[in-house]
Design an enzyme around this catalytic site. Structure first.
Site, PDB file in Angstrom:
ATOM      1  N   VAL A 413      41.238  50.875  38.393  1.00 40.94           N
ATOM      2  CA  VAL A 413      40.444  52.072  38.082  1.00 40.94           C
ATOM      3  C   VAL A 413      40.508  52.333  36.581  1.00 40.94           C
ATOM      4  CG1 VAL A 413      40.742  53.067  40.377  1.00 40.94           C
ATOM      5  CG2 VAL A 413      42.390  53.642  38.582  1.00 40.94           C
ATOM      6  N   HIS A 463      47.902  41.363  35.912  1.00 42.69           N
ATOM      7  CA  HIS A 463      46.917  41.539  34.842  1.00 42.69           C
ATOM      8  C   HIS A 463      45.958  40.349  34.777  1.00 42.69           C
ATOM      9  CE1 HIS A 463      46.139  41.885  30.244  1.00 42.69           C
ATOM     10  NE2 HIS A 463      45.214  42.526  30.923  1.00 42.69           N
TER      11      HIS A 463
END
Ligand code: NAD
Length: 736
Positions: A413, A463
């Site tokens: 998000v 990531h």
């Protein structure tokens, strides 16, 4: 005679079927033992009068992946042993080891009985070289058939006859292109080029190979016959003179001559095609011996072959934790990153719940997968059926209750602590206790985000890099409280989506972005010194970087750099960002509205297609410009690589990166750090720490403290260590 890795069955017609099926491996590979057995098989079939011809096939679903790591280790042992005492003898041993496979394939080729290779799937490197030494080659038309000589990608070249047989089988230009790029060939392309004798249905592979033998296959290679002419003609013909001028120019353009392995291919072909075959093989063997000793080959083999495989196979996965079978994965935030993460997860066959704030936003995220699939179908890379299957695995919804049986949830998000907190709480309200929560944040430390979690032990950073479907690296970040179970689940996930993980400890920017921002910052320094922007971008490319620092900054967005700098100043104080960096970025973003590619103006201008981007002319007016002849171009190249490598060394010194393999592989896969160096730390090890420290001192005196060598580097230089000796990733195995 029985063999460990092969079975040999001779039928009533005298055709010996050799089936290669290594008992302890999922893929056939060349080991010393395999080579010895092939040699014994050649001797046995020659001696057996009943054998009229041989079919060489694989018992596995693929043909062969090429050489095994142990083979390369044996070669490098031959190179090192006794070198100090007698360098000439050590080089001779290396020469012999490097030629072992080449002369064995020559033995196959000249054994007097016809051999036919039956290729049923992936056929790489040494296996393609073996197939070319057979007297005919049949392949199945299965999609899994990929024929390649990919050695150049790890800094070496096809040194077992590859550079000699390929341009004698197909035209020189194609052979050069195939070998210098390492590209895969499908069966139909290989047949069209003239590399294969026949392409048949998979079920018919062995019968077709036998049928060829029945019809008669000449056991003498064309190049062993008088009057042989290569398909591309003699080297001195006008067309080949032209070809080689162009090939050298193209190689220079594509590699900036940073890759001796690629250059050696041109030399082997050019020289070899003018010689009788055995002499040509010897020339190839000499170049191969030379290339194996090059720093580039040694570093590339280690990082891009050995380490990449080891990390991909879970070298950093904690032991004793059951492998995770993913039933369902949740992705929160169906924006730019989340939509792509959902796509790569479904592509791996795992059901995904893709959540956003409302149904529309979630649907929009799923539509991204539809677009990628459409593109894939148009390029023939996927089928409608496979695409539909992939889409059926993605459920787009705003409803968090769909996460009740997820094994892992990844949030992507907005990069905002408050939003991330709300989402973490909403997910944990429904997520099973044992499941793992991962954040795809690019800048917020994981330990801080984990404070929003009821179970920080199960909280981890995963990531991704953009574009997610193409970038092979995933950085797994450990918060202070992250437990082994979460690491194992994260690594199992990365393996499931067929990407390569690095595991790093928590820090601002983690590993990859810390390095990337050093690269960009150095370009800011250069700009403010008045170095013409084009020289900065070209220096980066000549140094082996895939994208110049200004171009890269445009891709990541200049306003993102601005935000990150402001956050740094807020958290760490004004001294954490150089004033002239802030002034430049502030001017670009605030005064000029130049944000990067996203608004078509950054350091470059982005006119509508098909026009190409070009450097923004206004850059010249920002700082008084130096004349090109007053700029030391070689030093620009060094500065760009050294500043990144030095940052990588700092991350090791700080305990952020603990395994040099991860720093190296992460730098190549994450931002394309000059692959010929083997990665950031191999770049330092490759030149020697003492030389690197001296170089840093010279640069620090001219360009500032950010080049000062760190205490660790100075200590290592004094002790004559390397990163791979001091932080030896195999220490535990060696001790055991
Ligand atoms: P984005 O703005 O494209 O997408 C964010 C999505 O999150 C939007 O679709 C938004 O509607 C949704 N969202 C916001 N609040 C939500 C909520 N409360 N509940 C559910 N959904 C909500 O951003 P992005 O570029 O995809 O970045 C997402 C994350 O990935 C960030 O943390 C960013 O730092 C990280 N990241 C980005 C990149 C990159 O290249 N853009 C690379 C690596 C990591």
């Amino acid at each position: 005679m029985t063999y460990k890795n092969f079975t040999v069955e001779t039928d009533a017609e005298g055709i010996a079927l050799i089936t290669w099926d290594m008992p302890d491996k999922s893929m056939n590979v060349f080991t010393m033992e395999v080579m010895d057995e092939i040699e014994a098989i050649v001797d046995a079939t020659v001696a057996d009068a009943a054998v009229k011809g041989v079919v060489f096939a694989s018992g596995k679903s693929q043909f062969s992946g090429g050489a095994d790591i142990t083979m390369l280790n044996a070669i490098s042992r031959a190179m090192e042993e006794g070198r100090a005492a007698d360098p000439a003898a050590a080089t001779r041993r290396l020469f012999d080891a490097a030629g072992r496979m080449s002369w064995l394939w020559r033995k196959v080729e000249t054994n007097g009985k016809p051999w036919v290779a039956a290729i049923n799937g992936t056929c790489m490197g040494g296996a393609t070289e073996l197939a070319m030494s057979c007297h005919a080659r049949v392949a199945s038309n299965s999609k899994s058939v990929k024929i390649a000589l990919p050695e150049v990608k790890i800094g070496i070249f096809p040194g077992a006859g590859g550079t000699q047989r390929m341009p004698r089988l197909i035209n020189t230009q194609d052979a050069l292109q195939i070998m210098t790029t390492g590209q895969d060939l499908s069966a139909s392309r290989a047949k069209a080029l003239g590399l294969l004798t026949e392409v048949v249905e998979p079920d018919n592979l062995i019968p077709a190979a036998k049928e060829l033998l029945r019809k008669g296959v000449d056991p003498v290679a064309p190049w062993d016959k008088k009057g042989f002419k290569a398909p591309g003609g003699a080297m001195w013909t006008p067309q080949n003179v032209q070809l080689f001028s162009a090939a050298n120019a193209i190689l220079r353009r594509e590699t900036n001559m940073n890759y001796p392995g690629a250059h050696a291919i041109l030399k082997c072909v050019y020289e070899g095609l003018q010689l009788p075959f055995d002499t040509a093989l010897k020339v190839e063997q000499r170049y191969f011996t030379q290339i194996l000793q090059s720093t580039e080959a040694q570093m590339m083999v280690r990082s891009l072959f050995v380490s990449m495989q080891e990390l991909g196979k879970g070298a950093r996965r904690p032991a004793g934790i059951e492998p995770t079978k993913f039933r369902k994965i949740g992705v929160i935030g169906a924006g730019f990153m989340g939509a792509s993460i959902a796509y790569v997860t479904a592509r791996a066959g795992i059901p995904v719940v893709l959540i956003d704030r409302d149904q529309d936003a979630a649907d929009k995220g799923k539509a991204h997968s539809e677009e990628l699939i459409k593109g894939g179908i148009a390029k023939g890379k996927t089928t409608k059926e496979d695409g539909d299957k992939l889409l059926s695995l993605i459920t787009a919804t705003p409803d968090y209750s769909a996460l009740a049986d997820a094994d892992l949830v990844i949030e992507a998000v907005f990069e905002d602590r408050g939003v991330k907190k709300t989402v973490t709480e909403a997910v944990e309200a429904v997520l099973p206790e044992s499941s793992v929560f991962a954040s795809n944040t690019s800048t917020l430390p994981i330990t801080g985000l984990a404070e929003n979690s009821k179970r920080p032990g199960q909280f981890i950073g995963v990531h991704f890099f953009s574009p997610v479907d193409r970038m092979m690296l995933v950085e797994v970040i450990l918060g202070e409280k992250t437990e082994d179970k979460a690491i194992a689940v994260a690594l199992d996930y990365v393996a499931a989506i067929k990407k390569t993980p690095i595991v790093v400890n928590d820090t601002r920017g983690f590993y990859v972005n810390r390095c990337v921002f050093r690269y960009i910052n150095e370009a800011y320094d250069m700009l403010s010194e008045g170095v013409p922007a084009i020289m900065i971008e070209n220096a980066a490319k000549f140094a082996g970087m895939p994208v110049g620092p200004l171009s890269l900054n445009d891709e990541v967005a200049i306003d993102l750099s601005y935000k990150i700098m402001k956050a740094s100043i807020a958290d760490l104080g004004a001294a954490s960002v150089k004033e002239h960096h802030m002034a430049l970025v502030d001017k670009m973003v605030t005064d000029l509205g130049r944000l990067g590619r996203k608004n078509q103006k950054g350091f470059y201008d982005y006119p509508p297609k098909p026009a190409k981007k070009s450097l923004w002319p206004g850059l010249k007016d920002l700082y008084p410009q130096k004349k090109a002849e007053d700029v030391d171009f070689a030093e620009l190249k060094q500065r760009l690589l050294v500043t990144i490598a030095l940052e990588a060394a700092r991350t090791v010194e700080e305990g952020i990166v603990t395994d040099p393999r991860e720093a190296d592989v992460g730098s190549i896969l994450g931002f394309g750090f000059a692959p010929y160096t083997g990665g950031t730390l191999s770049y330092i090890d490759g030149m020697g720490i003492k030389t690197f420290v001296a170089l840093c001192e010279t640069l620090a005196a001219k360009y500032g403290d950010h080049f000062s060598p760190t205490p660790l580097l100075k200590d290592m230089a004094a002790k004559g260590e390397t990163f791979y000796s001091r932080f030896d990733p195999y220490r535990q195995n060696r001790a055991a």
